[in-house]
Design a protein around this motif. Structure first.
Motif, PDB file in Angstrom:
ATOM      1  N   ASP A   4      24.907  14.232   4.402  1.00  0.00           N
ATOM      2  CA  ASP A   4      25.102  15.296   3.645  1.00  0.00           C
ATOM      3  C   ASP A   4      24.232  15.332   2.510  1.00  0.00           C
ATOM      4  N   ASP A   5      23.056  16.188   3.259  1.00  0.00           N
ATOM      5  CA  ASP A   5      22.078  15.962   2.485  1.00  0.00           C
ATOM      6  C   ASP A   5      21.165  17.318   2.677  1.00  0.00           C
ATOM      7  N   GLU A   6      20.722  17.590   1.180  1.00  0.00           N
ATOM      8  CA  GLU A   6      20.358  19.361   1.162  1.00  0.00           C
ATOM      9  C   GLU A   6      19.278  18.601   1.130  1.00  0.00           C
ATOM     10  N   ALA A   9      17.204   7.576   4.322  1.00  0.00           N
ATOM     11  CA  ALA A   9      18.568   7.663   2.946  1.00  0.00           C
ATOM     12  C   ALA A   9      17.442   6.637   1.802  1.00  0.00           C
ATOM     13  N   GLN A  10      16.928   5.652   2.636  1.00  0.00           N
ATOM     14  CA  GLN A  10      16.010   4.662   1.605  1.00  0.00           C
ATOM     15  C   GLN A  10      15.162   4.870   1.051  1.00  0.00           C
ATOM     16  N   ILE A  11      13.834   5.828   1.830  1.00  0.00           N
ATOM     17  CA  ILE A  11      13.315   6.154   0.938  1.00  0.00           C
ATOM     18  C   ILE A  11      13.322   7.612  -0.230  1.00  0.00           C
ATOM     19  N   ARG A  12      14.721   8.090   0.639  1.00  0.00           N
ATOM     20  CA  ARG A  12      15.346   9.030  -0.946  1.00  0.00           C
ATOM     21  C   ARG A  12      15.785   8.310  -1.729  1.00  0.00           C
ATOM     22  N   ALA A  13      16.423   6.903  -1.446  1.00  0.00           N
ATOM     23  CA  ALA A  13      16.693   5.683  -2.451  1.00  0.00           C
ATOM     24  C   ALA A  13      15.836   5.730  -3.833  1.00  0.00           C
ATOM     25  N   THR A  14      14.375   5.699  -3.177  1.00  0.00           N
ATOM     26  CA  THR A  14      13.415   5.040  -3.894  1.00  0.00           C
ATOM     27  C   THR A  14      12.757   6.896  -4.937  1.00  0.00           C
ATOM     28  N   GLY A  15      13.494   7.371  -4.674  1.00  0.00           N
ATOM     29  CA  GLY A  15      13.230   8.403  -5.691  1.00  0.00           C
ATOM     30  C   GLY A  15      11.710   9.699  -5.126  1.00  0.00           C
ATOM     31  N   LEU A  16      11.569   9.402  -3.555  1.00  0.00           N
ATOM     32  CA  LEU A  16      10.773  10.445  -3.024  1.00  0.00           C
ATOM     33  C   LEU A  16      11.956  10.825  -1.896  1.00  0.00           C
ATOM     34  N   THR A  17      11.160  12.354  -1.786  1.00  0.00           N
ATOM     35  CA  THR A  17      12.268  13.158  -0.522  1.00  0.00           C
ATOM     36  C   THR A  17      10.362  13.690  -0.065  1.00  0.00           C
ATOM     37  N   TRP A  65       0.705  -1.203   0.005  1.00  0.00           N
ATOM     38  CA  TRP A  65      -0.098   0.079  -0.038  1.00  0.00           C
ATOM     39  C   TRP A  65       1.220   1.567  -0.023  1.00  0.00           C
ATOM     40  N   ALA A  66       1.861   1.233   0.620  1.00  0.00           N
ATOM     41  CA  ALA A  66       2.715   2.549   0.905  1.00  0.00           C
ATOM     42  C   ALA A  66       3.353   2.951  -0.007  1.00  0.00           C
ATOM     43  N   LEU A  67       3.340   4.647   0.158  1.00  0.00           N
ATOM     44  CA  LEU A  67       3.989   5.068  -1.563  1.00  0.00           C
ATOM     45  C   LEU A  67       5.775   4.596  -1.364  1.00  0.00           C
ATOM     46  N   ALA A  68       6.425   4.446   0.103  1.00  0.00           N
ATOM     47  CA  ALA A  68       7.542   4.011   0.770  1.00  0.00           C
ATOM     48  C   ALA A  68       7.085   3.746   1.591  1.00  0.00           C
ATOM     49  N   CYS A  69       9.063   2.810   1.874  1.00  0.00           N
ATOM     50  CA  CYS A  69       8.436   2.362   3.262  1.00  0.00           C
ATOM     51  C   CYS A  69       9.708   1.898   3.935  1.00  0.00           C
ATOM     52  N   ALA A  70      10.720   2.601   4.931  1.00  0.00           N
ATOM     53  CA  ALA A  70      11.760   1.325   5.352  1.00  0.00           C
ATOM     54  C   ALA A  70      11.792   1.406   6.352  1.00  0.00           C
ATOM     55  N   VAL A  71      12.979   0.562   7.150  1.00  0.00           N
ATOM     56  CA  VAL A  71      13.418   0.429   8.328  1.00  0.00           C
ATOM     57  C   VAL A  71      14.837   1.003   8.605  1.00  0.00           C
ATOM     58  N   GLY A  72      15.336   1.528   9.708  1.00  0.00           N
ATOM     59  CA  GLY A  72      16.191   1.892  10.113  1.00  0.00           C
ATOM     60  C   GLY A  72      17.042   1.739  11.467  1.00  0.00           C
TER      61      GLY A  72
END
Length: 256
Positions: free
Chosen positions: A167-169, A107-115, A75-82
């Motif tokens: 390092d992330d903008e 960082a895992q979410i950003r890797a999917t293209g979502l910010t 269901w989620a557009l993106a999900c992750a666990v750190g």
């Protein structure tokens, strides 16, 4: 109390017409004596129906939590666990460790293209960052002992030592909401993912060292866990900077 997507929808709304990306986040394992602290993050699909039965992970039996993982991920557009491991918790302190696990999940979410532009946290305290910017550097208190915690969180370090930064903008705005894990769908889903993944890690650790009954207590201070600590002493999985019950170990942590 059934969680809804009302708050997430409000946060996602933007006058420009371009929806903001809202990441809902929750942590587990903060009060444990052993194992990692883990942070789940979920970017909800606000258009599709959420999986049935989502609740705060603490309100669900383990079998139901595990059943919900696949529907949540579908269901989620993106999900992750750190995760932040015990050695890192000892080195930088529990609060910085929570933030580090959260950054790893993001960082895992950003890797999917979502910010994400907004991060929604459960509670009344921004544990993800105690500064304005999410990825700003933590102050260094190198050389000092971890301060004693408050009575309400007696296993925690009050101040971090030195934390690594990313390092992330992108610097999402952090929004906190009391009982978000009970009232917000995304936070409830994040709590389930984090709990299930961390519990699995502790069961694996138990298989390698069954003396501490981690398959049952998941690293929390159960009587069996404390008795095993007194008999065998701490392992590399234990947070050795804490005053572990039954061992006298640690230089600044208080045990009730």
């Amino acid at each position: 109390m059934k969680p809804t997507r009302r708050l997430e929808r409000e946060l996602a709304a933007d006058p420009t017409g371009v929806p903001r990306v809202v990441a809902a986040m929750d942590e587990v394992g903060r009060g444990c004596l052993a194992g990692p602290v883990s942070v789940g993050v979920v970017v909800s699909d606000l258009l599709r129906r959420a999986p049935s039965g989502l609740r705060d992970s603490k309100l669900l039996p383990s079998t139901r939590r595990e059943e919900l993982v696949r529907p949540i991920r579908s269901w989620a557009l993106a999900c992750a666990v750190g995760h932040t491991e015990a050695e890192e918790i000892d080195r930088i302190g529990i609060m910085a460790a929570l933030a580090l696990a959260g950054r790893r999940a993001l960082a895992q979410i950003r890797a999917t293209g979502l910010t994400p532009s907004i991060v929604l946290l459960d509670g009344n305290h921004d544990w993800l960052t105690r500064q304005t910017d999410l990825f700003a550097a933590f102050e260094s208190s190198e050389g000092s002992s971890p301060a004693a915690s408050s009575a309400s969180s007696s296993y925690e370090t009050a101040a971090p030592r030195v934390a690594e930064t990313d390092d992330d903008e992108s610097q999402p705005r952090v929004v906190v909401r009391i009982k978000a894990d009970m009232t917000c769908t995304g936070v409830a889903a994040a709590s389930i993912l984090a709990k299930v993944e961390r519990d699995a890690l502790m069961r694996e650790a138990h298989a390698g060292d069954p003396r501490f009954a981690w398959d049952e207590n998941k690293g929390y201070a159960s009587p069996a866990h404390i008795a095993a600590l007194a008999e065998h002493g701490p392992t590399p999985l234990h947070r050795r900077s804490w005053r572990l019950p039954g061992t006298g170990a640690g230089d600044g942590m208080m045990v009730p």
